[in-house]
Enzyme design. Structure first.
Site, short mmCIF file in Angstrom:
data_model
loop_
_atom_site.label_atom_id
_atom_site.label_comp_id
_atom_site.label_asym_id
_atom_site.label_seq_id
_atom_site.Cartn_x
_atom_site.Cartn_y
_atom_site.Cartn_z
N ASP A 1 -3.85 -9.22 -3.48
CA ASP A 1 -2.79 -8.01 -3.65
C ASP A 1 -1.87 -8.83 -4.02
O ASP A 1 -1.75 -9.54 -2.94
CB ASP A 1 -2.69 -7.00 -2.20
CG ASP A 1 -1.98 -5.78 -1.63
OD1 ASP A 1 -1.15 -5.27 -3.08
OD2 ASP A 1 -1.83 -5.59 -1.35
N ARG B 1 -5.35 -3.44 0.46
CA ARG B 1 -4.09 -3.52 -0.01
C ARG B 1 -3.31 -3.10 1.32
O ARG B 1 -3.94 -3.38 2.38
CB ARG B 1 -3.95 -2.47 -0.90
CG ARG B 1 -4.85 -2.09 -1.90
CD ARG B 1 -4.12 -2.91 -2.54
NE ARG B 1 -5.52 -2.85 -4.09
CZ ARG B 1 -5.69 -4.53 -4.49
NH1 ARG B 1 -5.52 -5.43 -3.50
NH2 ARG B 1 -6.17 -4.89 -5.84
N CYS B 2 -1.87 -3.61 1.47
CA CYS B 2 -0.44 -3.76 2.16
C CYS B 2 -1.18 -2.58 3.01
O CYS B 2 -1.20 -1.40 2.05
CB CYS B 2 0.29 -4.04 1.22
SG CYS B 2 1.52 -3.22 2.32
N PRO B 3 -0.62 -2.18 4.37
CA PRO B 3 -0.65 -3.16 5.27
C PRO B 3 -1.89 -3.84 5.89
O PRO B 3 -2.41 -5.30 6.59
CB PRO B 3 0.12 -3.38 6.73
CG PRO B 3 -0.87 -2.11 6.91
CD PRO B 3 -1.10 -1.19 5.33
#
Length: 83
Positions: A45, A18-20
């Site tokens: 994502d 997931r981000c980042p």
């Protein structure tokens, strides 16, 4: 013209991240590549559909192709000469 995602120099599996994290991994991987090499990124994502094209614009890499219709999303990048 049909883009062949299978001919990439390197493949980065970013599914489940997931981000980042996906963009951080792309940045680290691209730094180790030669100019003109291609990188196939596979990610799931939803933020990568925005973040990876933005990364390419900002860092002067070429986004050759993207497939965001089905999971995993796929992005094919050519490392820019100035990166």
């Amino acid at each position: 013209m049909t883009i062949n995602f299978d001919n990439a120099t390197l493949i980065l599996e970013a599914e489940g991240l997931r981000c980042p994290e996906p963009v951080m991994m792309v940045r680290k991987t691209i730094r180790q590549m030669a100019d003109g090499d291609t990188l196939l990124i596979k990610a799931d994502d939803p933020s990568t559909t925005r973040d990876i094209p933005s990364f390419c614009r900002f860092m002067d890499h070429e986004l050759i192709a993207e497939d965001t219709e089905t999971l995993p999303f796929r992005f094919l990048i050519r490392k820019g000469l100035s990166a």
